[in-house]
Design an enzyme around this catalytic site. Sequence first.
Site, PDB file in Angstrom:
ATOM      1  N   ASP A  81       6.672  97.926  50.794  1.00 42.44           N
ATOM      2  CA  ASP A  81       5.441  98.171  51.536  1.00 42.44           C
ATOM      3  C   ASP A  81       4.625  96.887  51.456  1.00 42.44           C
ATOM      4  O   ASP A  81       4.151  96.513  50.377  1.00 42.44           O
ATOM      5  CB  ASP A  81       4.706  99.343  50.861  1.00 42.44           C
ATOM      6  CG  ASP A  81       3.338  99.600  51.470  1.00 42.44           C
ATOM      7  OD1 ASP A  81       2.900  98.808  52.345  1.00 42.44           O
ATOM      8  OD2 ASP A  81       2.696 100.588  51.049  1.00 42.44           O
ATOM      9  N   ASN A 108       5.528  89.723  60.449  1.00 45.63           N
ATOM     10  CA  ASN A 108       5.675  90.492  61.689  1.00 45.63           C
ATOM     11  C   ASN A 108       5.208  91.935  61.610  1.00 45.63           C
ATOM     12  O   ASN A 108       4.654  92.461  62.571  1.00 45.63           O
ATOM     13  CB  ASN A 108       7.153  90.467  62.112  1.00 45.63           C
ATOM     14  CG  ASN A 108       7.446  91.477  63.195  1.00 45.63           C
ATOM     15  OD1 ASN A 108       7.076  91.278  64.355  1.00 45.63           O
ATOM     16  ND2 ASN A 108       8.056  92.586  62.822  1.00 45.63           N
ATOM     17  N   TYR A 181      -6.552  98.444  65.852  1.00 44.74           N
ATOM     18  CA  TYR A 181      -5.472  97.489  66.119  1.00 44.74           C
ATOM     19  C   TYR A 181      -6.037  96.140  66.595  1.00 44.74           C
ATOM     20  O   TYR A 181      -5.672  95.079  66.076  1.00 44.74           O
ATOM     21  CB  TYR A 181      -4.537  98.088  67.167  1.00 44.74           C
ATOM     22  CG  TYR A 181      -3.329  97.234  67.480  1.00 44.74           C
ATOM     23  CD1 TYR A 181      -2.201  97.274  66.678  1.00 44.74           C
ATOM     24  CD2 TYR A 181      -3.314  96.383  68.591  1.00 44.74           C
ATOM     25  CE1 TYR A 181      -1.079  96.501  66.965  1.00 44.74           C
ATOM     26  CE2 TYR A 181      -2.200  95.606  68.889  1.00 44.74           C
ATOM     27  CZ  TYR A 181      -1.092  95.670  68.076  1.00 44.74           C
ATOM     28  OH  TYR A 181       0.009  94.896  68.361  1.00 44.74           O
ATOM     29  N   LYS A 185      -5.868  92.336  64.834  1.00 41.70           N
ATOM     30  CA  LYS A 185      -5.294  91.146  65.474  1.00 41.70           C
ATOM     31  C   LYS A 185      -6.348  90.032  65.595  1.00 41.70           C
ATOM     32  O   LYS A 185      -6.027  88.850  65.439  1.00 41.70           O
ATOM     33  CB  LYS A 185      -4.701  91.497  66.844  1.00 41.70           C
ATOM     34  CG  LYS A 185      -3.533  92.476  66.761  1.00 41.70           C
ATOM     35  CD  LYS A 185      -2.371  91.937  65.923  1.00 41.70           C
ATOM     36  CE  LYS A 185      -1.191  92.882  65.877  1.00 41.70           C
ATOM     37  NZ  LYS A 185      -0.053  92.372  65.098  1.00 41.70           N
TER      38      LYS A 185
END
Length: 283
Positions: A81, A108, A181, A185
């Site tokens: 994790d 990633n 999200y 980013k």
Amino acid sequence: MIPTQQIPNPTMPTCKTPRLLEGQKALVTGANSGIGRAAALSLAEAGADVVVNYIGGEEAAADVVKEIESRGSRGIAYRADISDEQQVQAMFAEMCREFGTVDILVNNAGIQKDSPFDQMTLEQWNAVLNVNLTGQFLCAREAVREFKRRGVVPEVSCSAGKIISMSSVHDSIPWAGHVNYATSKGGIMLMYKSIAQEMAPYRIRVNAIAPGAVRTPINTEAWETPAAYEELMQLIPYKRIGEPRDIGQAVVWLASDQSDYLVGTTLYVDGGMMLYPGFATGG
Ligand code: BGC
């Protein structure tokens, strides 16, 4: 606007990956599916040995390892994790034991937990920030520690190490219904650029790839039906969805000495999604 169906062969070209990374050791997080899988396979094709990090989907990870080996490289699947400090440290220690060092980190792994903003739970917020942002921090820190310890080995690469941070067009394009999200980013952008600035004097290169819409399990509903695909094309001037391999190829180039002077830069690999396609006819 040309209808998508009139565009011949809206697929990506197949080209062979040159062996730009012969003998290098790479770790790809979230490498058992989607973009991570493609990155791991492209890296292997380019000559790198690869640690395939995953959290669920052991079989899929084992399959990626097989594919890596069929390309003549070594592969190791490792469950961790990435938002857990101890598990990340144990993973890097194991990689150094097995492969001797780390030359390339592809940061990633990422998740989406979408929700209208006023219904978003703290769990949904934390889950996304923990994996997408804290996970990248923890892995980048361990990679940098190893890069600094080892330094430049000129026979291997001009730089002491490379980190590729997987971002998104949503590091810049706001995204309703995906506040957690987009925030992660946006955060990645200043995180990786600050690391790049601090680490460049050690010949450590940190860059990002910001994919647009890529055909992976994270966004199935955006492309699986013809109607959804057609709607998606309104956002993509190049009129095809991205394939995971489009990103894999960019990863190889960013990890190779061919991009040695790229430091702290984001490559948008998005078929033109960042070009405000609505303005092609409006404005
Ligand atoms: C998201 C996808 C989305 C794409 C373009 C990516 O970062 O994970 O779900 O299709 O951005 O909007």
